[in-house]
Design a protein around this motif. Structure first.
Motif, PDB file in Angstrom:
ATOM      1  N   UNK A  70       0.829  -1.212   0.000  1.00 40.39           N
ATOM      2  CA  UNK A  70       0.000   0.000   0.000  1.00 40.39           C
ATOM      3  C   UNK A  70       0.857   1.252   0.000  1.00 40.39           C
ATOM      4  N   UNK A  71       2.006   1.171   0.662  1.00 35.40           N
ATOM      5  CA  UNK A  71       2.868   2.344   0.727  1.00 35.40           C
ATOM      6  C   UNK A  71       4.131   2.062   1.526  1.00 35.40           C
ATOM      7  N   UNK A  72       5.096   2.952   1.390  1.00 34.45           N
ATOM      8  CA  UNK A  72       6.336   2.867   2.162  1.00 34.45           C
ATOM      9  C   UNK A  72       6.118   3.591   3.484  1.00 34.45           C
ATOM     10  N   UNK A  73       6.461   2.931   4.586  1.00 37.88           N
ATOM     11  CA  UNK A  73       6.272   3.578   5.894  1.00 37.88           C
ATOM     12  C   UNK A  73       7.575   3.806   6.655  1.00 37.88           C
ATOM     13  N   UNK A  74       8.671   3.196   6.187  1.00 39.76           N
ATOM     14  CA  UNK A  74       9.945   3.373   6.883  1.00 39.76           C
ATOM     15  C   UNK A  74      11.073   3.512   5.875  1.00 39.76           C
ATOM     16  N   UNK A  75      11.728   4.674   5.888  1.00 37.30           N
ATOM     17  CA  UNK A  75      12.892   4.876   5.027  1.00 37.30           C
ATOM     18  C   UNK A  75      14.153   4.623   5.851  1.00 37.30           C
ATOM     19  N   UNK A  76      15.172   5.449   5.691  1.00 37.12           N
ATOM     20  CA  UNK A  76      16.452   5.174   6.332  1.00 37.12           C
ATOM     21  C   UNK A  76      16.449   5.383   7.830  1.00 37.12           C
ATOM     22  N   UNK A  77      16.522   4.323   8.586  1.00 34.51           N
ATOM     23  CA  UNK A  77      16.584   4.420  10.055  1.00 34.51           C
ATOM     24  C   UNK A  77      17.777   3.633  10.604  1.00 34.51           C
ATOM     25  N   UNK A  78      18.660   3.182   9.705  1.00 32.78           N
ATOM     26  CA  UNK A  78      19.781   2.339  10.118  1.00 32.78           C
ATOM     27  C   UNK A  78      21.068   3.153  10.274  1.00 32.78           C
ATOM     28  N   UNK A  79      21.843   2.811  11.301  1.00 33.04           N
ATOM     29  CA  UNK A  79      23.101   3.501  11.565  1.00 33.04           C
ATOM     30  C   UNK A  79      24.165   2.490  11.985  1.00 33.04           C
ATOM     31  N   UNK A  80      25.410   2.770  11.586  1.00 32.34           N
ATOM     32  CA  UNK A  80      26.545   2.018  12.116  1.00 32.34           C
ATOM     33  C   UNK A  80      27.000   2.769  13.359  1.00 32.34           C
ATOM     34  N   UNK A  81      26.928   2.119  14.499  1.00 31.31           N
ATOM     35  CA  UNK A  81      27.349   2.747  15.758  1.00 31.31           C
ATOM     36  C   UNK A  81      28.538   1.980  16.318  1.00 31.31           C
ATOM     37  N   UNK A  82      29.379   2.700  17.034  1.00 26.68           N
ATOM     38  CA  UNK A  82      30.631   2.110  17.503  1.00 26.68           C
ATOM     39  C   UNK A  82      30.958   2.554  18.921  1.00 26.68           C
ATOM     40  N   UNK A  83      31.528   1.637  19.674  1.00 24.98           N
ATOM     41  CA  UNK A  83      32.086   1.972  20.978  1.00 24.98           C
ATOM     42  C   UNK A  83      33.567   2.255  20.740  1.00 24.98           C
ATOM     43  N   UNK A  84      33.901   3.510  20.493  1.00 22.56           N
ATOM     44  CA  UNK A  84      35.258   3.881  20.107  1.00 22.56           C
ATOM     45  C   UNK A  84      35.228   4.845  18.930  1.00 22.56           C
ATOM     46  N   UNK A  85      36.353   4.975  18.216  1.00 18.96           N
ATOM     47  CA  UNK A  85      36.390   5.930  17.110  1.00 18.96           C
ATOM     48  C   UNK A  85      37.258   5.452  15.949  1.00 18.96           C
ATOM     49  N   UNK A  86      37.164   4.168  15.624  1.00 20.36           N
ATOM     50  CA  UNK A  86      37.983   3.619  14.536  1.00 20.36           C
ATOM     51  C   UNK A  86      37.293   3.697  13.182  1.00 20.36           C
ATOM     52  N   UNK A  87      35.963   3.861  13.177  1.00 18.03           N
ATOM     53  CA  UNK A  87      35.218   4.025  11.926  1.00 18.03           C
ATOM     54  C   UNK A  87      34.925   5.507  11.776  1.00 18.03           C
ATOM     55  N   UNK A  88      35.499   6.111  10.756  1.00 14.03           N
ATOM     56  CA  UNK A  88      35.439   7.563  10.636  1.00 14.03           C
ATOM     57  C   UNK A  88      34.637   8.039   9.432  1.00 14.03           C
ATOM     58  N   UNK A  89      34.008   9.206   9.578  1.00 12.17           N
ATOM     59  CA  UNK A  89      33.438   9.926   8.456  1.00 12.17           C
ATOM     60  C   UNK A  89      34.488  10.946   8.041  1.00 12.17           C
ATOM     61  N   UNK A  90      35.126  10.710   6.930  1.00  9.33           N
ATOM     62  CA  UNK A  90      36.200  11.596   6.501  1.00  9.33           C
ATOM     63  C   UNK A  90      35.701  12.524   5.402  1.00  9.33           C
ATOM     64  N   UNK A  91      36.426  13.610   5.162  1.00 10.24           N
ATOM     65  CA  UNK A  91      36.037  14.566   4.137  1.00 10.24           C
ATOM     66  C   UNK A  91      36.822  14.321   2.857  1.00 10.24           C
ATOM     67  N   UNK A  92      36.150  14.483   1.730  1.00 10.70           N
ATOM     68  CA  UNK A  92      36.844  14.325   0.460  1.00 10.70           C
ATOM     69  C   UNK A  92      37.553  15.630   0.088  1.00 10.70           C
ATOM     70  N   UNK A  93      38.156  15.667  -1.073  1.00  7.15           N
ATOM     71  CA  UNK A  93      38.965  16.808  -1.475  1.00  7.15           C
ATOM     72  C   UNK A  93      38.154  18.079  -1.645  1.00  7.15           C
ATOM     73  N   UNK A  94      36.847  17.948  -1.814  1.00 11.71           N
ATOM     74  CA  UNK A  94      35.991  19.123  -1.986  1.00 11.71           C
ATOM     75  C   UNK A  94      35.511  19.668  -0.648  1.00 11.71           C
ATOM     76  N   UNK A  95      35.947  19.032   0.444  1.00 10.20           N
ATOM     77  CA  UNK A  95      35.562  19.512   1.762  1.00 10.20           C
ATOM     78  C   UNK A  95      34.174  19.084   2.180  1.00 10.20           C
TER      79      UNK A  95
END
Length: 206
Positions: A70-95
């Motif tokens: 009938x319809x979509x009721x749930x879009x993106x609700x998933x996250x990678x979570x970590x105890x620590x800081x080894x998985x990083x969101x880094x910036x590309x060359x465009x900042x």
């Protein structure tokens, strides 16, 4: 409906039904897995269900088109979570944050606690790993739990470096219980950065 984000959109309707404010009479059942009500849906004992999109596709085929979305009721609700800081969101060359291959590649060698074996979370995670050049069978160890609460509990009690893929509201719950836990990656953003067809993560449907 399923426990967690798949059912959250029904909360207002549940409350109104309980207080007899709705136009119809409803009987709500909350399950841990779609298997608990799939056969009832095909037989017609359950008329409406909120369930993972891949389960809906399977039911459509099993019922020869009798069960329809009938319809979509749930879009993106998933996250990678970590105890620590080894998985990083880094910036590309465009900042701009978007060097996704590097981000997801940080999962190499990790044990990832998650739920949803054979359903949307598993397919989503494996898609991201493949796009990042990782082999889900060799480069990571995916430990499936029957419920998101179990995966959250494993993360909350684990040492630094533990990783889980969780939906909301479990992400908020585990972060409140353990101050060392943080959101490392937004799965929806990673998908949108890695996919080339303009798609996004569809988690659940009615």
């Amino acid at each position: 409906a399923l426990k967690g984000p798949t059912a959250i959109g029904m909360v207002k309707l549940m409350e109104d039904s309980k207080e007899k404010k709705t136009a119809n009479n409803y009987d709500f059942k909350i399950a841990a897995s779609a298997d608990e009500f799939s056969s009832l849906l095909i037989k017609g004992d359950v008329q409406i269900a909120a369930l993972p999109c891949n389960a809906a596709a399977t039911l459509y085929n099993k019922s020869n088109g009798k069960i329809k979305v009938l319809g979509i009721n749930t879009l993106g609700v998933l996250y990678i979570v970590e105890s620590g800081d080894t998985v990083q969101s880094v910036e590309d060359l465009r900042g701009k944050k978007g060097n996704t291959v590097q981000n997801v590649a940080d999962l190499k060698g990790k044990t990832i606690y998650t739920t949803g074996k054979g359903t949307t979370p598993e397919y989503t995670l494996k898609y991201l790993l493949k796009k990042a050049g990782l082999d889900a069978e060799k480069d990571v160890n995916i430990e499936f739990k029957s419920e998101a609460s179990e995966a959250a509990a494993m993360l909350a009690s684990s040492d630094s470096g533990a990783v889980a893929m969780l939906p909301q509201p479990y992400v908020t719950t585990v972060m409140a219980a353990n101050s060392d836990v943080r959101i490392a990656l937004d799965v929806t953003k990673e998908w949108e950065n890695l996919s080339t067809d303009g798609s996004t993560v569809v988690t659940g449907v009615i």
